[in-house]
Design an enzyme around this catalytic site. Structure first.
Site, PDB file in Angstrom:
ATOM      1  N   GLU A 184      68.290  35.595  69.648  1.00  7.42           N
ATOM      2  CA  GLU A 184      66.923  35.579  68.828  1.00  7.42           C
ATOM      3  C   GLU A 184      67.314  35.503  67.302  1.00  7.42           C
ATOM      4  OE1 GLU A 184      64.030  38.111  70.343  1.00  7.42           O
ATOM      5  OE2 GLU A 184      63.771  38.919  68.353  1.00  7.42           O
ATOM      6  N   ASP A 202      65.240  36.216  63.925  1.00  7.89           N
ATOM      7  CA  ASP A 202      63.877  36.763  63.585  1.00  7.89           C
ATOM      8  C   ASP A 202      63.554  36.895  62.198  1.00  7.89           C
ATOM      9  OD1 ASP A 202      63.484  37.959  65.871  1.00  7.89           O
ATOM     10  OD2 ASP A 202      64.318  39.957  65.580  1.00  7.89           O
ATOM     11  N   GLU A 247      60.512  38.823  60.222  1.00  9.87           N
ATOM     12  CA  GLU A 247      59.321  39.751  60.314  1.00  9.87           C
ATOM     13  C   GLU A 247      58.839  40.101  58.832  1.00  9.87           C
ATOM     14  OE1 GLU A 247      59.979  42.476  64.188  1.00  9.87           O
ATOM     15  OE2 GLU A 247      61.846  42.613  63.078  1.00  9.87           O
ATOM     16  N   GLY A 303      59.185  53.544  55.943  1.00  8.22           N
ATOM     17  CA  GLY A 303      59.915  54.033  57.151  1.00  8.22           C
ATOM     18  C   GLY A 303      58.843  54.841  57.797  1.00  8.22           C
ATOM     19  N   ARG A 329      76.394  53.316  57.264  1.00 11.59           N
ATOM     20  CA  ARG A 329      76.044  53.002  58.346  1.00 11.59           C
ATOM     21  C   ARG A 329      77.331  52.671  59.302  1.00 11.59           C
ATOM     22  NH1 ARG A 329      72.139  47.706  59.873  1.00 11.59           N
ATOM     23  NH2 ARG A 329      72.425  48.044  61.914  1.00 11.59           N
TER      24      ARG A 329
END
Length: 318
Positions: free
Chosen positions: A137, A139, A141, A235, A305
């Site tokens: 996919e 994306d 958005e 968020g 992260r």
């Protein structure tokens, strides 16, 4: 731009489409003929903007969870351009999308689970015939925001069921007052995402180093408008204001340009690895400028992260 009501549009559109096609044989394909509305069709509608140009208005209401479409055809490589005018005024909590996907899913992969949890009747629309490890996919958005705040373009690439390759950009114009062109260019060497012809993201085929890249499965074009106020705006701190509903996002002028290989090559999938044919499609200077001025998040530099496993391989150099 004058809009028709959903009811009047549904009654008038078939006649207008027939008149347009009979009066102008051979004109560009209407969006109406290129796509199927997969959900929310009772509130979404087409209307004729001008002769030969139809517009799809996707609708989001609190009672319907949103709406979406999928292309009738599937593609292996190509460039896909579409004009979109996003939800106006207070669009907080709403998400408008344009993406290509292996499956007939009516939701982007990263948000399918969230939709299912919050709109359980729509779970039946999610396909179970394609194993997730084969899911690919690309994306785009568009995350809504409070009136006066800029839209965020959230991009991601899924290959073999794995995503987590997010890059985000602040749009440098008001995408709610007019149509703007959003594009996905997908060839065996790279994926390019463009806004009004300006490249903002590139994901390169680095399969030689073990980075997965979609090269063998046909995908369909998809578009949706739905509620994601549990995460989409700041968020999830800013929720959808349902007193502003119904919300509409408008799509028109879907253009599909087949991938063209270099002279003497049968098709794009046969382009030699050492070929620079597709490099001419990328304006590196424009890409760098757009990212310097408008990128607000890049997974490739998010060391916090990935502190345990290290940055993904495509984010590092050999």
């Amino acid at each position: 731009m004058a809009l028709l009501s959903p009811l009047s549009s549904l009654l008038v559109l078939p006649l207008l489409l027939l008149v347009a096609m009979e009066a102008r044989p051979g004109v560009a394909t209407l969006l109406y003929d290129q796509i199927d509305i997969t959900w929310g069709g009772d509130r979404s509608f087409f209307y004729m903007e001008q002769e030969g140009v139809d517009v799809l208005a996707l609708c989001l209401e609190q009672t319907n969870g949103g709406s979406g479409f999928t292309s009738k055809d599937a593609y292996l490589f190509g460039r896909f351009d579409i004009d979109i005018m996003l939800v106006a005024n207070n669009s907080a909590g709403t998400v408008t999308t344009f993406y290509v996907s292996l499956t007939n899913s009516v939701f982007p992969a990263a948000t399918a689970t969230s939709i299912c949890l919050h709109w359980s009747p729509l779970c039946s629309l999610m396909p179970d015939d394609v194993p997730w490890p084969y899911h690919d996919e690309i994306d785009l958005e568009f995350l809504g925001n409070s009136t006066g705040e800029p839209y965020t373009l959230h991009t991601n690439v899924f290959v073999n069921g794995a995503g987590g390759r997010e890059q985000q950009f602040r749009l440098w114009f008001d995408p709610t007052t007019d149509f703007h062109t959003y594009s996905i260019e997908w060839n065996p060497k790279h994926i390019i995402i463009l806004v009004d012809g300006t490249p903002v993201r590139v994901f390169k085929n680095d399969a030689a180093r073990g980075v997965p890249f979609p090269t063998w499965q046909h995908m369909k074009l998809q578009g949706t408008l739905w509620n994601a106020d549990q995460w989409a705006t700041q968020g999830g701190r800013v929720k959808t204001d349902w007193t502003q509903a119904p919300f509409f996002a408008y799509y028109r002028n879907l253009r599909v340009t087949p991938c063209a290989p270099s002279p003497g090559v049968a098709w794009c999938g046969d382009e030699p690895r050492e070929s620079t044919w597709f490099e001419r499609r990328l304006d590196v200077a424009a890409l760098r400028k757009a990212q310097e001025e408008h990128m607000i998040y890049d997974y490739c530099v998010d060391e916090k992260r990935f502190k345990d496993k290290g940055l993904p391989k495509e984010c590092t150099t050999e």
